[in-house]
Design an enzyme around this catalytic site. Sequence first.
Site, short mmCIF file in Angstrom:
data_model
loop_
_atom_site.label_atom_id
_atom_site.label_comp_id
_atom_site.label_asym_id
_atom_site.label_seq_id
_atom_site.Cartn_x
_atom_site.Cartn_y
_atom_site.Cartn_z
CG ASN A 102 -1.89 1.15 1.18
OD1 ASN A 102 -1.76 2.06 0.35
ND2 ASN A 102 -2.88 1.11 2.04
CG ASP A 103 3.51 2.30 -3.45
OD1 ASP A 103 4.39 1.83 -2.72
OD2 ASP A 103 3.50 2.17 -4.68
#
Lengths: 555, 555
Positions: free
Chosen positions: A495-496
Amino acid sequence: MKFGHFDDKAREYVIETPKTPYPWINYLGKNDFFSIISNTAGGYAFYKDARLRRLTRYRYNNVPLDSNGRYFYITDGSVTWNPAWQPCQTSLDSYECHHGFGYTRFLASKNGLKSDLLFFVPDSYNVEVQMLTLKNDAKESKKISLVSFVEWCLYNAQDDGTNFQRNFSTGEVEIEGSVIYHRTEYRERRNHFAFYSVNSKIDGFDTDRESFLGLYNSLSSPQSVVDGNSKNSIADGWSPIASHRIEVELKPGEEKTYVFLLGYVENPENEKFAPDSENKNLLRTNSASHPINKTRAYEIQNAFSTKEKVLESFDSLKKSWDEILSKFTLQTGDEKIDRMALWNQYQCVVTYNFARSASYFESGIGRGIGFRDTSQDMLGVIHSLPAKRLRERLYDVAATQFEDGSAYHQFQPLTKRGNADIGSNFNDDPLWLILGVGNYIKESGDKDFLNIQVPFDNDEKNTATMYEHLKRSYRYITEHKGPHGLPLIGRADWNDCLNLNCFSKNPNDSFQTCTNKDGKNAESVMIAQMFVFVTPDYVQMCRLMGDEAEAKRAE
Amino acid sequence: MKFGHFDDKAREYVIETPKTPYPWINYLGKNDFFSIISNTAGGYAFYKDARLRRLTRYRYNNVPLDSNGRYFYITDGSVTWNPAWQPCQTSLDSYECHHGFGYTRFLASKNGLKSDLLFFVPDSYNVEVQMLTLKNDAKESKKISLVSFVEWCLYNAQDDGTNFQRNFSTGEVEIEGSVIYHRTEYRERRNHFAFYSVNSKIDGFDTDRESFLGLYNSLSSPQSVVDGNSKNSIADGWSPIASHRIEVELKPGEEKTYVFLLGYVENPENEKFAPDSENKNLLRTNSASHPINKTRAYEIQNAFSTKEKVLESFDSLKKSWDEILSKFTLQTGDEKIDRMALWNQYQCVVTYNFARSASYFESGIGRGIGFRDTSQDMLGVIHSLPAKRLRERLYDVAATQFEDGSAYHQFQPLTKRGNADIGSNFNDDPLWLILGVGNYIKESGDKDFLNIQVPFDNDEKNTATMYEHLKRSYRYITEHKGPHGLPLIGRADWNDCLNLNCFSKNPNDSFQTCTNKDGKNAESVMIAQMFVFVTPDYVQMCRLMGDEAEAKRAE
């Protein structure tokens, strides 16, 4: 609202109006030459790398939407129209866009003239084939002007859109017969060029955008089209383009077919130039000096010199896609589910081929190939694509790894070098390599792949086995743990957008590249879960390598 | 071909046709708020920095040329036209563009309706003032629709044109009365916003580009204009714009004046938001949360709320330019020479103010302010601009110098930090600082300037006197000599294009940033000449500082 339908027999999606809510895109090419094409023929072509080797110019987020593309202007009496509607937006009597596997076809008609326009990128050559058939369905003979248009990009797409001080001075062309060569910087540092050809005599051409368009015209009304004559302009800097003019006469019921080619060629350093005597056969930018050695271009032009050859190549492309998509099929009796199983695989293969580096919303400039992304994308194509292709990509990915097991988050497809701007420390990355390689071996049984030598950080002098790379990956996770014994997130995990270590208050920082915290505390549950998930694959590979000690440690 | 003439009395250049061979540009603003404006109102505005704080969107190298800008659509009966011709390109009954000192004015007419449209950026506020007067010269009453349009840039121009994955999700607006606020990212990291207002009730608005334009329309036929009604759209991501609609009724001979403002505001961190109760007075993007504290915006809106206030401010702007340009004048009897002496000074001041960081051909992205460039540009304005302004710039330049006397070749005007991408080692740079400071002191007598403390590499903890900076500059040259005793060129000298140490064969390298040679041999005759040229200034400054030893060494 309905804009089209699946034709299951033809394996096509048929779009019935050019005015879709947004451009609906297909992706052509699966090896080195790639194109993006919308349902109005918008988009662009590139060789390997949408940032560093862009061949035609595209304007993202433009007004009007989706410009530009490869455009054909058909002037029939007082009406000018395009087989794919844009850019004239002349209302058509009929229009269909067929997005197929690796090709896009436009069927249109206006005032008794029918057009059939096929685009595809064959497996065999670096070229976008554009085959246009015009048929006169009217009762009278027709005299038609056909004008083609593409706008060259000066190869580096980022530079092309910003560094005008330099690049307005570099454009160079050669014109030989019906072939327009884009030789910008070829005299200097480049050993590659592009061309736009047609397998027919031409009645005029343009290579300079301003001459073609006129001063303030839009693409919907180029001066050369409005005037009914091309300017035979020879670009010297500014914006080089390629445009052919063909005056076509069609008796009632008659049809003619034209093969346009947008090709790309690289020459060995010592074979760059042809003898100067060949200059007499061509028109060119004054400063262009020695003529391009066109041998390899002729090969491509010859390979598609007739409709029959094009159809043969097209047929073999279709077969290659059928082969790829035949590994897994579904007959459930529910056509929607069966269709999804087919088209999802097509999407997965396209995603893998383009490596997300370019799309209608990804400008092709902001990123290259993601270390994580392509490793995970591979899971969707591992059963359908040839082992050779998967091996090559896994090698490229592993070759950007650092000795400590961490890795560049992205790399450029042309240079295959890690992207220093975005850097490292996305701490889930190392595990994706294990997952990718592990699944590749489970599917292929190709355990020798673990023994090949792979560089660290692209340094050919510093290599280790692929297995050693996986060990470094694994070790990176076990050696970077936080206060609760969970893996540290580093800059980000899958989850950047969490960016737990990023507390930038400076709006000029990119979120992704901001590392203003030391990263000693923030842990990632996701990486921990992934670690658990990939460990069985890892253990299996350890045992394949006879490394029982490491297998035991990991278990 | 003649496209215009000088009006010496008004001190204006009057362009007589919108169809100049290329857009002819004027530059507005001389402090922090800047605009570029063409003879068809194309161009854009930015605050301090064309890359990092771009306010409106512009498309370089677009087709058609020079889009977009600030556009007014006047629909009078069945005809829609623009006071500056673009983007409708409706042929006008009369057209004039007056480029003056720091302002641009358009006079046009169509079917008995006259428009007078004035653009300027005052000294006192961060705003582009746009005053439009419409006069009915016909014998019948007219009912006119007036629609304004600007397209917001999401502040970082580089990101705005490439990173759609992120920035199509960030756009936010507030609409309060007749004022449209561009508050993108204000909730998060930004403490600044922009607005577009008009001093009149409005009959509609748009803030979402697609709603305003329609799906595939160009700027020449926005759906809101074609339909005769605005959509009252509220942008949420995608491309936020600002458009007002005013229904105007004009009796024969009657005229009405509207003041549009394109403003920019920064709030202190602890004064960013207004009470949530104010949300009830406005329309806004759903996710926008707390309303902007608009106090500072109201101040600007109030300062230009009437025609009279605008004219007063305009008058004071004109006086300030007259003051700047009165320091040196020429009356030779030859009007062309006198004119040149005047306009060249205007050009010099504009060049200095904009620091070459943005123009019609410089995209505002590729570079910031050049160390060399701005030092040399100063020589042309040293007699005309106030000492304070010159001191500030020289300080900024010197503050990017390294301890060894070398310097970043460029720095960003917003952050004032050296540009690490382009780096250092343009070996003529150090001497330009001596030349700039030396000439400033010769003109101003401000020898105290040599005693102020200036950082190295923007590190406020590591400072030295300006004089010490000059000594480091001087020493850098004397300590970096080649085999013949001439100064080493480093990466380049004033002739950037020589790049003697650059032998890149990789077309993905920038010429300017390529340093693949060690630079121990290549010398620069130009730097040697410059060294001789600046030494007398240097010696003089040494003596001003009572540093006879250094003066002697240098002599």
